[in-house]
Design a protein around this motif. Structure first.
Motif, mmCIF file in Angstrom:
data_model
loop_
_atom_site.group_PDB
_atom_site.id
_atom_site.type_symbol
_atom_site.label_atom_id
_atom_site.label_comp_id
_atom_site.label_asym_id
_atom_site.label_seq_id
_atom_site.Cartn_x
_atom_site.Cartn_y
_atom_site.Cartn_z
ATOM 1 N N ILE A 1 36.482 39.942 44.305
ATOM 2 C CA ILE A 1 36.730 40.278 42.944
ATOM 3 C C ILE A 1 36.371 39.214 42.060
ATOM 4 O O ILE A 1 35.450 39.578 41.152
ATOM 5 N N ILE A 2 36.401 37.998 42.291
ATOM 6 C CA ILE A 2 36.178 36.933 41.716
ATOM 7 C C ILE A 2 34.721 36.526 41.767
ATOM 8 O O ILE A 2 34.024 36.177 40.699
ATOM 9 N N ILE A 3 34.218 36.649 42.861
ATOM 10 C CA ILE A 3 32.561 36.357 43.058
ATOM 11 C C ILE A 3 31.918 37.293 42.252
ATOM 12 O O ILE A 3 30.897 37.189 41.550
ATOM 13 N N PHE A 4 32.038 38.749 42.630
ATOM 14 C CA PHE A 4 31.169 39.964 41.948
ATOM 15 C C PHE A 4 31.445 40.058 40.325
ATOM 16 O O PHE A 4 30.520 40.511 39.938
ATOM 17 N N GLN A 5 32.429 39.587 39.791
ATOM 18 C CA GLN A 5 32.703 39.627 38.427
ATOM 19 C C GLN A 5 32.213 38.505 37.699
ATOM 20 O O GLN A 5 31.725 38.709 36.348
ATOM 21 N N TYR B 1 30.712 37.937 33.441
ATOM 22 C CA TYR B 1 31.478 37.255 32.809
ATOM 23 C C TYR B 1 30.778 36.058 32.166
ATOM 24 O O TYR B 1 30.648 35.843 30.950
ATOM 25 N N ILE B 2 29.746 35.488 32.989
ATOM 26 C CA ILE B 2 28.998 34.441 32.425
ATOM 27 C C ILE B 2 27.887 35.283 31.416
ATOM 28 O O ILE B 2 27.506 34.630 30.601
ATOM 29 N N TYR B 3 27.364 36.221 31.938
ATOM 30 C CA TYR B 3 26.383 36.853 31.038
ATOM 31 C C TYR B 3 26.863 37.272 29.666
ATOM 32 O O TYR B 3 26.329 37.034 28.595
ATOM 33 N N LEU C 1 38.116 28.869 32.747
ATOM 34 C CA LEU C 1 38.690 29.634 34.035
ATOM 35 C C LEU C 1 40.013 30.328 33.745
ATOM 36 O O LEU C 1 40.188 31.401 34.311
ATOM 37 N N ILE C 2 40.901 29.987 32.755
ATOM 38 C CA ILE C 2 41.809 30.633 32.496
ATOM 39 C C ILE C 2 41.683 31.930 31.869
ATOM 40 O O ILE C 2 42.265 33.292 32.287
ATOM 41 N N ASP C 3 40.734 32.039 31.031
ATOM 42 C CA ASP C 3 40.322 33.253 30.367
ATOM 43 C C ASP C 3 39.615 34.027 31.045
ATOM 44 O O ASP C 3 39.948 35.355 31.149
ATOM 45 N N TYR C 4 38.913 33.431 32.112
ATOM 46 C CA TYR C 4 38.092 34.585 33.107
ATOM 47 C C TYR C 4 39.147 35.223 33.905
ATOM 48 O O TYR C 4 39.224 36.248 34.470
ATOM 49 N N ILE C 5 40.604 34.630 34.571
ATOM 50 C CA ILE C 5 41.339 35.171 35.359
ATOM 51 C C ILE C 5 41.867 36.360 34.508
ATOM 52 O O ILE C 5 42.476 37.229 34.944
ATOM 53 N N ILE C 6 42.518 35.918 33.223
ATOM 54 C CA ILE C 6 43.072 36.821 32.290
ATOM 55 C C ILE C 6 42.110 37.999 32.141
ATOM 56 O O ILE C 6 42.653 39.159 32.334
ATOM 57 N N SER D 1 42.874 42.057 33.218
ATOM 58 C CA SER D 1 42.990 43.007 32.426
ATOM 59 C C SER D 1 41.866 43.971 32.409
ATOM 60 O O SER D 1 41.576 44.921 31.522
ATOM 61 N N SER D 2 40.751 43.835 33.467
ATOM 62 C CA SER D 2 39.713 44.712 33.745
ATOM 63 C C SER D 2 38.757 44.363 32.388
ATOM 64 O O SER D 2 37.865 45.497 32.275
ATOM 65 N N ASN D 3 38.756 43.401 31.679
ATOM 66 C CA ASN D 3 37.830 43.332 30.683
ATOM 67 C C ASN D 3 36.417 42.920 30.937
ATOM 68 O O ASN D 3 35.454 42.676 30.098
ATOM 69 N N VAL D 4 36.193 42.311 32.269
ATOM 70 C CA VAL D 4 34.958 41.824 32.709
ATOM 71 C C VAL D 4 34.074 42.793 32.934
ATOM 72 O O VAL D 4 33.052 43.224 32.697
ATOM 73 N N GLU D 5 34.370 43.704 34.179
ATOM 74 C CA GLU D 5 33.385 44.923 34.571
ATOM 75 C C GLU D 5 34.575 45.907 35.029
ATOM 76 O O GLU D 5 35.145 45.846 36.197
#
Length: 331
Positions: A105-109, A113-115, A126-131, A135-139
């Protein structure tokens, strides 16, 4: 003869499960096409101009696209509980499996997130990325992993103990309770305008759907799959129109019907000389074994196809049609 073929011929692999896993994977891709503004299920299915053909194809596509997730969950239960014969639980192995999924999950998202942060010129933390992952807001396509798979694995020790002691009547009682709760209770609530804040779809996906998959594939014998069970499921599908749990429950019933059909007609022991198309078998089995990795990769593939279609001025759905046609030719 390769290892996959030997496992199949000796009964260690169930070919009908591999076929359904492959179909479910393709159905997930069909379903996710509608997440792109340039494509969608309507654009995909309504193509020929022959209204009868289009209607049949649309219904076929609708059923398989919507039952893809419950089918995956039914098959997860069928595979997980297939050869359980003792109460011993290898917690070390279970934790490693959960950590592997968390790592995926962390690697593929991370690229998504960076894009987004580069595109909108925002600050990466990092905290914002985990949050955002939580909350399924990345992909959002990856919701299935934390939403079901990790939750199911965390609950697996309890479910395993239950399956070891449960009989057919216990599974059937569980099914009746689920039907009553989703059908009767929700209809009463709707009639009296009562809001029920119980996520029955998530509860059923984590705890009940895997049990029903185990019931159909492992607990029932083929002679138990009688016509009355198909009729009960069809009645449940019809009665769930208009309820609050319409889609989740109805899709699970449809998936159960399809799984019963495949179990009934394709759960057979074959000898090596009866396997007509070894290449097709190997492709289906390879896809089923690596379904999780294909699931993780397919959002990238879809985005690449859509990007390329914009540059070469070919509609995205046509590009995907060509890709699937190429796969069929290779097979």
């Amino acid at each position: 003869m390769n290892m996959q073929m030997r496992q199949f011929l000796t009964g260690k692999r169930k070919y009908y499960i591999d076929i359904l896993k492959t179909i479910a994977l393709l159905s997930v891709i069909f379903c996710h096409l509608q997440l792109n503004e340039e494509s969608g299920l309507n654009a995909w299915f309504m193509k020929s101009g022959n209204h009868i053909f289009d209607a049949i194809w649309y219904i076929f596509g609708y059923i398989f696209a919507n039952m893809s997730i419950p089918m995956f969950i039914l098959l997860t239960g069928a595979n997980r509980f297939r050869n359980i014969n003792d109460e011993h639980i290898n917690y070390k192995k279970l934790i490693k499996e959960i950590l592997k999924i968390v790592a995926l999950i962390i690697i593929f998202q991370l690229p998504f997130y960076i894009y987004k942060h580069i595109k909108y010129d925002s600050t990466f933390t990092l905290i914002d990325y985990i949050i955002n992952i939580y909350s399924s807001n990345v992909e959002p396509i990856y919701w299935y992993l934390p939403g079901f798979l990790i939750a199911f694995l965390l609950s697996f020790p309890i479910l395993k103990i239950w399956t070891l002691k449960a009989e057919k009547k216990d599974y059937e009682y569980l099914f009746v309770v689920y039907v009553i709760v989703t059908l009767v209770v929700n209809n009463i609530a709707k009639y009296f305008n009562i809001v029920i804040n119980v996520p029955l779809n998530i509860f059923s996906y984590i705890y009940l759907c895997p049990m029903f998959g185990n019931l159909i594939c492992n607990v029932y014998k083929k002679e138990d799959l009688t016509i009355d069970k198909y009729i009960v499921l069809l009645i449940c599908v019809i009665l769930h129109f208009g309820t609050n749990e319409r889609y989740e429950a109805m899709n699970m019933y449809l998936a159960m019907i399809v799984l019963m059909i495949f179990r009934h007609f394709l759960d057979v022991r074959l000898s090596a000389d009866k396997v007509k198309n070894v290449r097709l078998y190997n492709i289906i089995t390879f896809t089923a074994i690596n379904a999780l990795m294909f699931y993780m990769l397919h959002p990238y593939v879809l985005k690449i196809i859509f990007r390329l279609s914009n540059h070469i001025h070919i509609p995205a759905q046509s590009a995907i049609n060509y890709a699937f046609a190429l796969i069929l030719v290779i097979v």
